[in-house]
Design a protein around this motif. Structure first.
Motif, PDB file in Angstrom:
ATOM      1  N   ALA A  17      18.525 -19.783   7.228  1.00 54.83           N
ATOM      2  CA  ALA A  17      18.412 -21.015   6.453  1.00 54.83           C
ATOM      3  C   ALA A  17      18.173 -22.213   7.366  1.00 54.83           C
ATOM      4  N   ARG A  20      14.596 -22.123   8.581  1.00 56.44           N
ATOM      5  CA  ARG A  20      13.670 -22.551   7.529  1.00 56.44           C
ATOM      6  C   ARG A  20      13.723 -24.064   7.324  1.00 56.44           C
ATOM      7  N   SER A  40       5.522 -25.505   1.007  1.00 56.51           N
ATOM      8  CA  SER A  40       5.682 -24.084   0.716  1.00 56.51           C
ATOM      9  C   SER A  40       4.558 -23.273   1.335  1.00 56.51           C
ATOM     10  N   LYS A  47       8.238 -21.379  -3.582  1.00 59.30           N
ATOM     11  CA  LYS A  47       8.570 -22.765  -3.929  1.00 59.30           C
ATOM     12  C   LYS A  47      10.043 -22.950  -4.280  1.00 59.30           C
ATOM     13  N   SER A  48      10.628 -21.982  -4.947  1.00 59.67           N
ATOM     14  CA  SER A  48      12.026 -22.116  -5.348  1.00 59.67           C
ATOM     15  C   SER A  48      12.940 -22.185  -4.127  1.00 59.67           C
ATOM     16  N   THR A  49      12.653 -21.368  -3.112  1.00 59.23           N
ATOM     17  CA  THR A  49      13.444 -21.393  -1.880  1.00 59.23           C
ATOM     18  C   THR A  49      13.256 -22.719  -1.157  1.00 59.23           C
ATOM     19  N   HIS A  51      12.337 -25.548  -2.429  1.00 60.93           N
ATOM     20  CA  HIS A  51      12.919 -26.646  -3.210  1.00 60.93           C
ATOM     21  C   HIS A  51      14.404 -26.794  -2.934  1.00 60.93           C
ATOM     22  N   ARG A  52      15.125 -25.670  -2.821  1.00 59.69           N
ATOM     23  CA  ARG A  52      16.558 -25.725  -2.519  1.00 59.69           C
ATOM     24  C   ARG A  52      16.790 -26.358  -1.148  1.00 59.69           C
ATOM     25  N   LEU A  53      15.981 -25.974  -0.180  1.00 59.55           N
ATOM     26  CA  LEU A  53      16.131 -26.540   1.166  1.00 59.55           C
ATOM     27  C   LEU A  53      15.770 -28.020   1.179  1.00 59.55           C
ATOM     28  N   THR A  55      16.062 -30.113  -1.247  1.00 55.25           N
ATOM     29  CA  THR A  55      17.154 -30.847  -1.905  1.00 55.25           C
ATOM     30  C   THR A  55      18.297 -31.106  -0.934  1.00 55.25           C
ATOM     31  N   THR A  56      18.641 -30.085  -0.136  1.00 50.96           N
ATOM     32  CA  THR A  56      19.711 -30.246   0.852  1.00 50.96           C
ATOM     33  C   THR A  56      19.322 -31.273   1.906  1.00 50.96           C
ATOM     34  N   ASP A  59      19.541 -34.679   0.400  1.00 48.13           N
ATOM     35  CA  ASP A  59      20.932 -35.108   0.226  1.00 48.13           C
ATOM     36  C   ASP A  59      21.532 -35.579   1.538  1.00 48.13           C
TER      37      ASP A  59
END
Length: 254
Positions: A17, A20, A40, A47-49, A51-53, A55-56, A59
């Protein structure tokens, strides 16, 4: 034993993680505003993976997102980290005043490059004040196969780096390998390199090595501008002034 395997799997996932997330940040060396789709595609993840990264990272302040365009850009945390770079280890900061004096004297854009693998990275630039000028973007990555600064960095690189470069599968078809190797030898003999519309039409450049107090290559110093002002003869004349400036700069670099 099963518990140990679970712990090791968790560590691998955590490291993956992090890798990435760093790959995402490195995408911004190629552009300042990138979409989810672009990121991506660049790092080869769903894209889903991504997007999570994203977002983190958003934040934590390492990225920010434009609500209108839905594109991401580097956040304030990156700038905060950069302000804590040790000045004594940052040639781009140390040599900026000398670069500005050189720009004022010669009237053209002055840049500073470091080698990173088989690429060069522009770590500092002082733009020409003339109306027609060559704009140099700080942070730009360019191949070592073309350009005055590339030839300087390659000429003074270790032999194994030169061999890897000359045997690279990504070698451009427009550049003759043997001719390039001869140019590297000429750089060592003359102490400077020139380029005349090698990388982009209408642009010319001359570059010299900057050696630190330890005697090792610290950077490549270049001057660039339009061919209308920088003939082959002019580049050769400016090389002498760049060499003098590089000697002065060398005393500022550890």
């Amino acid at each position: 034993m099963k518990g140990r395997n679970l712990v090791e799997d968790d560590r691998k996932l955590t490291v993956r993680a992090v890798e990435r997330a760093l790959d995402i940040l490195l995408c911004f060396t190629q552009g300042s505003d990138l979409s989810l789709t672009e990121i991506s595609s660049a790092i080869g993840l769903h894209k889903s993976t991504v997007h999570r990264l994203l977002t983190t990272l958003e934040d934590k302040g390492f990225l920010s997102r434009d609500a209108g365009t839905e594109k991401y850009r580097l956040g304030i945390r990156v700038w905060e980290l950069s302000t804590h770079l040790p000045v004594s280890e940052n040639p781009g900061t140390l040599l900026l005043p000398a670069m500005e004096r050189l720009r004022d004297r010669l009237g053209e854009t002055v840049s500073l490059y470091l080698r990173d693998g088989l690429e060069r990275v522009r770590i500092q630039a002082v733009q020409s004040n003339q109306a027609i000028r060559r704009v140099a973007q700080i942070g730009a990555r360019l191949p070592l196969t073309v350009g005055a600064s590339s030839k300087v960095l390659a000429a003074y690189a270790p032999a194994e780096v030169q061999q890897e470069l000359l045997e690279s599968e990504d070698w451009p078809s427009s550049v003759d390998r043997q001719r390039y190797a001869e140019q590297l030898k000429e750089v060592l003999r003359s102490g400077y390199a020139t380029s005349f519309e090698e990388r982009e039409p209408g642009a010319a450049a001359v570059a010299v090595p900057v050696f630190g107090r330890s005697g090792e290559l610290a950077a490549a110093l270049s001057l660039s501008g339009p061919v209308s002002r920088l003939s082959i003869e002019t580049l050769a004349d400016y090389a002498a002034e760049l060499r003098e400036a590089a000697v002065e700069m060398g005393f500022m670099v550890p």
